[in-house]
Design an enzyme around this catalytic site. Structure first.
Site, PDB file in Angstrom:
ATOM      1  N   GLU A 154       0.807  -1.231   0.000  1.00 35.44           N
ATOM      2  CA  GLU A 154       0.000   0.000   0.000  1.00 35.44           C
ATOM      3  C   GLU A 154       0.840   1.282   0.000  1.00 35.44           C
ATOM      4  OE1 GLU A 154      -2.618  -0.566   3.366  1.00 35.44           O
ATOM      5  OE2 GLU A 154      -3.462  -2.398   2.539  1.00 35.44           O
ATOM      6  N   ASN A 161       2.030  -5.171  -3.193  1.00 35.83           N
ATOM      7  CA  ASN A 161       0.656  -5.546  -2.867  1.00 35.83           C
ATOM      8  C   ASN A 161      -0.144  -4.282  -2.533  1.00 35.83           C
ATOM      9  OD1 ASN A 161      -1.266  -7.733  -2.100  1.00 35.83           O
ATOM     10  ND2 ASN A 161      -1.021  -6.936  -0.018  1.00 35.83           N
ATOM     11  N   HIS A 209     -10.407  -6.354  -2.076  1.00 31.15           N
ATOM     12  CA  HIS A 209     -11.457  -6.169  -1.067  1.00 31.15           C
ATOM     13  C   HIS A 209     -12.616  -5.461  -1.775  1.00 31.15           C
ATOM     14  CE1 HIS A 209      -9.117  -7.492   2.321  1.00 31.15           C
ATOM     15  NE2 HIS A 209      -8.121  -6.696   1.972  1.00 31.15           N
ATOM     16  N   GLU A 219      -6.143 -10.912  -1.056  1.00 27.01           N
ATOM     17  CA  GLU A 219      -6.983 -10.674   0.134  1.00 27.01           C
ATOM     18  C   GLU A 219      -8.457 -10.602  -0.262  1.00 27.01           C
ATOM     19  OE1 GLU A 219      -5.573  -7.289   2.393  1.00 27.01           O
ATOM     20  OE2 GLU A 219      -3.483  -7.794   2.053  1.00 27.01           O
ATOM     21  N   ASP A 241     -12.220 -10.552  -0.637  1.00 31.60           N
ATOM     22  CA  ASP A 241     -13.507 -10.714   0.042  1.00 31.60           C
ATOM     23  C   ASP A 241     -14.521  -9.783  -0.616  1.00 31.60           C
ATOM     24  OD1 ASP A 241     -12.749  -8.292   1.297  1.00 31.60           O
ATOM     25  OD2 ASP A 241     -12.446  -9.224   3.256  1.00 31.60           O
TER      26      ASP A 241
HETATM   27  O1  9MR Z   1      -7.510  -8.200   8.626  1.00 30.09           O
HETATM   28  C1  9MR Z   1      -6.615  -7.324   9.262  1.00 30.09           C
HETATM   29  C2  9MR Z   1      -7.233  -6.858  10.582  1.00 30.09           C
HETATM   30  O2  9MR Z   1      -7.279  -7.932  11.497  1.00 30.09           O
HETATM   31  C3  9MR Z   1      -6.430  -5.706  11.169  1.00 30.09           C
HETATM   32  O3  9MR Z   1      -7.119  -5.213  12.302  1.00 30.09           O
HETATM   33  C4  9MR Z   1      -6.251  -4.642  10.109  1.00 30.09           C
HETATM   34  C5  9MR Z   1      -5.471  -3.449  10.648  1.00 30.09           C
HETATM   35  O4  9MR Z   1      -4.923  -2.677   9.656  1.00 30.09           O
HETATM   36  O5  9MR Z   1      -5.570  -5.175   8.993  1.00 30.09           O
HETATM   37  C6  9MR Z   1      -6.341  -6.153   8.344  1.00 30.09           C
HETATM   38  O6  9MR Z   1      -5.665  -6.641   7.200  1.00 30.09           O
HETATM   39  C7  9MR Z   1      -5.364  -5.697   6.164  1.00 30.09           C
HETATM   40  C8  9MR Z   1      -4.129  -6.175   5.449  1.00 30.09           C
HETATM   41  O7  9MR Z   1      -3.073  -6.373   6.332  1.00 30.09           O
HETATM   42  C9  9MR Z   1      -3.714  -5.200   4.357  1.00 30.09           C
HETATM   43  N1  9MR Z   1      -4.798  -4.935   3.451  1.00 30.09           N
HETATM   44  C10 9MR Z   1      -6.071  -4.555   4.061  1.00 30.09           C
HETATM   45  C11 9MR Z   1      -6.470  -5.600   5.108  1.00 30.09           C
HETATM   46  C12 9MR Z   1      -7.844  -5.286   5.677  1.00 30.09           C
HETATM   47  O8  9MR Z   1      -7.786  -4.072   6.382  1.00 30.09           O
END
Ligand code: 9MR
Length: 393
Positions: free
Chosen positions: A184, A227, A263, A292, A294
């Protein structure tokens, strides 16, 4: 609505009478491969997603733990929920630590690493013949306070990042297949996040290339990825990656792949240029992956999705999976959790949810069966993995 709606309806009807592990007629080229391969029958029980996947194509999930889970009233899912672990082992041929390899977990204090959770995920994956995607090394979020609030000189910060990458990637050398080295780094306009990202802010954009170089030195066999989210379509953000990776490749920086998180929300429509976008990175000689996936939705007052919503969701999963299957070097498709019980979505998006392929009681939804069907009918030629990646582990 796309014609797949009909397919989904048929599949969902079938779902009512099919158990999770019900055998489906074997398709040549699926569920086989050398003994160490994630699709080998030793690991891939008939009827599972991993069994349905074509050779060389892995089907993954995030491993729930850390992050938002810590604020919920359930114990750590990965270590405590036996049903969860069983499905994790049975259905998937790749795992991604959802939070457990992020800086705040693996490097909680300066000079102190905590590998306990990460080790247990990698060991689980090895026992179950699964690939691992490492997540993540250079990111603006979930960094520990000692790092974000520390008063470090540029030289010190550079050494901190170098040590982190060398230590973490080196520890799992030969055991992690793909690393999200950079996560990101661009905003929606395609500008580098020079404010939020401590590394880019303090050390300049050149640090990105160094992160890839250091990761490659620590594990020459790992595939190294960029990513991000909202890079599914051809747009300003994915264009920025397209430009950047070409510059890095011209400079011989070891960048091996580009991945889109995917997402999605049904209210915004499906990103129709996903396949074209993956293909343009593939044409540069890079691997691609969806990491990722969903598909969330705005829930009715009952809190339960309607049948039409579930069909639309299945259609989105199918389109995303097909886009990846249609691109030769797209060999890894990961969903961000497989059960609504542990999904991050309701915690982050008020009124939205039901984003994964199984409900809170692990009952498969139409999206699950559509994915299996899509994998089974996939007609992929070639090894899937890009030539530089070597044989699958
Ligand atoms: O799923 C993850 C969640 O448990 C955390 O609280 C969150 C905090 O930033 O991050 C989520 O995972 C993220 C991933 O690491 C990067 N892309 C977006 C995902 C969803 O927020």
């Amino acid at each position: 609505m796309k014609p797949v709606r009909l397919v989904t309806a048929v599949l969902t009807a079938a779902a009512l009478s099919l158990s999770l592990a019900a055998p489906v007629a074997a398709t040549p080229g699926h569920g086989h491969g050398p003994p160490h391969h994630p699709g080998h029958p030793k690991y891939a029980k008939p009827g599972t997603l991993r069994w349905a996947a074509p050779d060389g194509f892995v089907i993954g999930t995030a491993v729930a733990g850390g992050g938002h889970h810590e604020e919920q009233d359930y114990p750590d899912p990965f270590t405590s929920d036996r049903t969860y672990r069983k499905i994790l082992a049975d259905q998937f041929s790749s795992v991604s630590p959802e939070n457990q390899m992020k800086w705040e977990y693996i490097h909680p204090e300066q000079g102190e690493y905590d590998f306990a959770m990460a080790d247990s995920i990698v060991e689980f994956a090895e026992r179950n013949g699964q690939d691992v995607r490492g997540h993540t090394l250079l990111w603006h979020s979930q960094n520990p306070a000692w790092l974000e609030e520390g008063d470090f000189s540029s030289e010190e910060l550079r050494e901190i990042l170098h040590d982190h990458i060398t230590t973490v990637v080196g520890r799992y050398a030969g055991r992690i297949d793909q690393w999200d080295v950079s996560n990101e780094i661009f905003d929606e306009e395609g500008e580098l996040r020079t404010e939020d990202n401590i590394w880019i802010r303090e050390l300049g954009p050149e640090i990105i290339a160094d992160a890839f170089r250091w990761a490659h030195e620590a594990d020459p066999s790992a595939e190294l990825y960029f990513n991000d989210y909202n890079v599914e379509d051809v747009n300003a953000k994915s264009d920025a990656y397209y430009e950047l990776v070409q510059e890095l490749l011209a400079d011989d920086v070891p960048v091996h792949g580009f991945s889109a998180q995917v997402h999605l929300s049904t209210q915004y429509g499906f990103p129709g240029s996903l396949e074209d976008n993956l293909q343009r990175f593939d044409d540069l000689g890079l691997g691609t992956a969806l990491t990722e996936v969903d598909v969330r939705m705005q829930l009715p007052e009952s809190g339960r999705p309607t049948w039409a919503q579930l069909e639309q969701q299945a259609d989105y999963y199918q389109q995303a999976l097909s886009a990846c299957l249609n691109v030769e070097g797209c060999a890894s498709f990961t969903i961000w959790g497989f059960t609504d019980k542990y999904s991050w979505v309701p915690v982050f998006f008020e009124g939205e949810g039901a984003a994964t392929v199984m409900d809170e009681r692990f009952r498969p939804k139409p999206a699950f069966f559509t994915m299996k069907h899509t994998l089974l009918k996939a007609d992929r030629k070639g090894p899937g993995r890009p030539p530089w990646a070597g044989p699958g582990r």
